[in-house]
Scaffold this motif. Structure first.
Motif, mmCIF file in Angstrom:
data_model
loop_
_atom_site.group_PDB
_atom_site.id
_atom_site.type_symbol
_atom_site.label_atom_id
_atom_site.label_comp_id
_atom_site.label_asym_id
_atom_site.label_seq_id
_atom_site.Cartn_x
_atom_site.Cartn_y
_atom_site.Cartn_z
ATOM 1 N N LEU A 61 82.793 28.042 -66.108
ATOM 2 C CA LEU A 61 81.982 27.896 -67.631
ATOM 3 C C LEU A 61 82.961 28.743 -68.507
ATOM 4 O O LEU A 61 83.627 29.609 -68.001
ATOM 5 C CB LEU A 61 80.843 28.563 -67.270
ATOM 6 N N PRO A 62 82.562 28.643 -69.723
ATOM 7 C CA PRO A 62 83.142 29.501 -70.917
ATOM 8 C C PRO A 62 82.847 30.995 -70.681
ATOM 9 O O PRO A 62 81.817 31.339 -70.160
ATOM 10 C CB PRO A 62 82.712 29.163 -72.116
ATOM 11 N N GLY A 63 83.834 31.890 -70.679
ATOM 12 C CA GLY A 63 83.708 33.145 -70.417
ATOM 13 C C GLY A 63 83.147 33.838 -71.619
ATOM 14 O O GLY A 63 82.971 33.376 -72.564
ATOM 15 N N PRO A 64 83.025 35.215 -71.405
ATOM 16 C CA PRO A 64 82.428 36.101 -72.268
ATOM 17 C C PRO A 64 83.431 36.672 -73.221
ATOM 18 O O PRO A 64 84.611 36.129 -72.931
ATOM 19 C CB PRO A 64 81.900 37.361 -71.568
ATOM 20 N N PRO A 65 83.397 37.237 -74.301
ATOM 21 C CA PRO A 65 84.361 37.516 -75.286
ATOM 22 C C PRO A 65 85.523 38.077 -74.556
ATOM 23 O O PRO A 65 85.365 39.145 -73.769
ATOM 24 C CB PRO A 65 83.607 38.649 -76.119
ATOM 25 N N GLY A 66 86.734 37.701 -74.873
ATOM 26 C CA GLY A 66 87.892 38.433 -74.196
ATOM 27 C C GLY A 66 88.265 37.798 -72.930
ATOM 28 O O GLY A 66 89.309 38.097 -72.264
ATOM 29 N N LYS A 67 87.486 36.727 -72.619
ATOM 30 C CA LYS A 67 87.828 36.049 -71.169
ATOM 31 C C LYS A 67 87.375 34.477 -71.452
ATOM 32 O O LYS A 67 86.392 34.022 -71.840
ATOM 33 C CB LYS A 67 86.838 36.521 -70.082
ATOM 34 N N ARG A 68 88.306 33.816 -71.106
ATOM 35 C CA ARG A 68 88.474 32.264 -71.390
ATOM 36 C C ARG A 68 87.107 31.510 -70.182
ATOM 37 O O ARG A 68 86.664 30.786 -70.808
ATOM 38 C CB ARG A 68 89.770 31.502 -71.087
ATOM 39 N N GLU A 69 87.311 31.930 -69.001
ATOM 40 C CA GLU A 69 86.351 31.328 -68.343
ATOM 41 C C GLU A 69 85.714 32.299 -67.161
ATOM 42 O O GLU A 69 86.015 33.390 -67.036
ATOM 43 C CB GLU A 69 87.221 30.183 -67.357
ATOM 44 N N MET A 70 84.603 31.767 -66.510
ATOM 45 C CA MET A 70 83.793 32.452 -65.367
ATOM 46 C C MET A 70 83.397 31.707 -64.479
ATOM 47 O O MET A 70 83.568 30.382 -64.798
ATOM 48 C CB MET A 70 82.755 33.296 -66.143
ATOM 49 N N LEU A 71 82.834 32.146 -63.491
ATOM 50 C CA LEU A 71 82.619 31.114 -62.308
ATOM 51 C C LEU A 71 81.141 31.063 -61.992
ATOM 52 O O LEU A 71 80.490 32.390 -62.171
ATOM 53 C CB LEU A 71 83.252 31.429 -60.944
ATOM 54 N N ARG A 72 80.644 29.946 -61.732
ATOM 55 C CA ARG A 72 79.208 29.911 -61.109
ATOM 56 C C ARG A 72 79.078 29.021 -59.873
ATOM 57 O O ARG A 72 79.860 28.053 -59.972
ATOM 58 C CB ARG A 72 78.047 29.517 -62.306
ATOM 59 N N ALA A 73 78.471 29.753 -58.988
ATOM 60 C CA ALA A 73 78.467 29.027 -57.559
ATOM 61 C C ALA A 73 77.028 28.569 -56.953
ATOM 62 O O ALA A 73 76.250 29.623 -57.149
ATOM 63 C CB ALA A 73 79.329 29.842 -56.457
ATOM 64 N N THR B 269 79.592 35.205 -61.540
ATOM 65 C CA THR B 269 80.528 36.371 -61.710
ATOM 66 C C THR B 269 81.602 36.080 -62.882
ATOM 67 O O THR B 269 81.559 34.991 -63.461
ATOM 68 C CB THR B 269 81.215 36.573 -60.475
ATOM 69 N N TYR B 270 81.853 37.233 -63.149
ATOM 70 C CA TYR B 270 82.872 37.239 -64.609
ATOM 71 C C TYR B 270 84.345 36.591 -64.332
ATOM 72 O O TYR B 270 85.018 36.161 -65.162
ATOM 73 C CB TYR B 270 82.852 38.712 -65.181
ATOM 74 N N SER B 271 84.774 36.783 -62.894
ATOM 75 C CA SER B 271 85.660 36.295 -62.325
ATOM 76 C C SER B 271 85.908 34.925 -62.570
ATOM 77 O O SER B 271 85.041 34.076 -62.484
ATOM 78 C CB SER B 271 86.055 36.657 -61.139
ATOM 79 N N ALA B 272 87.385 34.279 -62.817
ATOM 80 C CA ALA B 272 87.701 33.079 -63.030
ATOM 81 C C ALA B 272 89.014 32.560 -62.128
ATOM 82 O O ALA B 272 89.602 31.570 -62.476
ATOM 83 C CB ALA B 272 87.736 32.419 -64.329
ATOM 84 N N LYS B 273 89.295 33.613 -61.227
ATOM 85 C CA LYS B 273 90.548 33.529 -60.642
ATOM 86 C C LYS B 273 90.602 32.260 -59.597
ATOM 87 O O LYS B 273 89.433 32.100 -58.876
ATOM 88 C CB LYS B 273 90.992 34.585 -59.712
#
Length: 216
Positions: free
Chosen positions: A202-214, A181-185
């Motif tokens: 994980l490092p996020g897409p452009p404009g977002k510092r991080e993302m999550l993988r579960a 998911t794009y969310s890193a909350k």
């Protein structure tokens, strides 16, 4: 609710909801986000392997179309969407052009024209089932290798990012399955961990510092 087609920073379109100040994809680049979050950090883990995918928030069909373009092995794809996008909006999206996939125009159209609630064949290696369903009503068990969790953000729909929803995702996935998911909350990560997921930032897409993988 008012809806507008807008151009994101990479030139690709998305649908913007002014009342929520929310859009279907990142305003920093719809296609860039799809590739980074769902393809690079999700689909590529299953390269050249048959795969079953559940998409939470089928929306414009962008993730489905890119998956069709990128994965050569067999795909059984289930897209869940409570409020399908209108056909007149689909016709205004520029994904085929921006992906330089003009020869696949008919496939993109087919993704949206095929009946809901039926398993359809997009290609010999790609099956698609579109389900008009609320996420809380999902009852699948041990069915999916990969989940694209692409719901509207927790700021506007926090109930979609709850332990109850992630428990349904956990149950729906096969052991060893992956959710991206794009969310890193922090609240999202904690909800995932509470139902049993192993979660990594994980490092996020452009404009977002991080993302999550579960992982289950």
């Amino acid at each position: 609710m008012k809806r507008e087609i807008i151009i994101t920073s990479d030139g690709s379109t998305t649908i913007h909801l002014p009342d929520w100040n929310e859009q279907y994809h990142s305003k920093h680049g719809a296609i860039q986000e799809a590739y980074h979050v769902f393809i690079k950090n999700g689909l590529e883990l299953f390269k050249n392997k048959p795969i079953s995918i559940l998409e939470i928030g089928f929306g414009t069909g962008l993730n489905c179309f890119i998956t069709y373009l990128e994965h050569t092995a067999k795909v059984d794809y289930v897209g869940v969407e409570a409020y399908p996008v209108a056909k007149e909006e689909i016709h205004k999206l520029n994904y085929v052009k921006e992906l330089k996939a003009e020869e696949k125009t008919e496939k993109f159209q087919l993704i949206h024209e095929l009946a809901w609630e039926v398993k359809n064949e997009i290609a010999s290696n790609f099956l698609l089932t579109k389900r008009q369903q609320f996420f809380q009503d999902i009852e699948d068990e041990s069915s999916f290798d990969l989940v694209y969790f692409d719901a509207f953000g927790a700021r506007v729909q926090p109930e979609l990012w709850s332990e109850m929803i992630f428990k349904k995702m956990y149950t729906a996935m096969k052991m060893g399955g992956v959710l991206v998911t794009y969310s890193a909350k922090g609240s999202v990560r904690r909800a995932m961990e509470a139902v049993g997921f192993e979660v990594e930032r994980l490092p996020g897409p452009p404009g977002k510092r991080e993302m999550l993988r579960a992982k289950k």
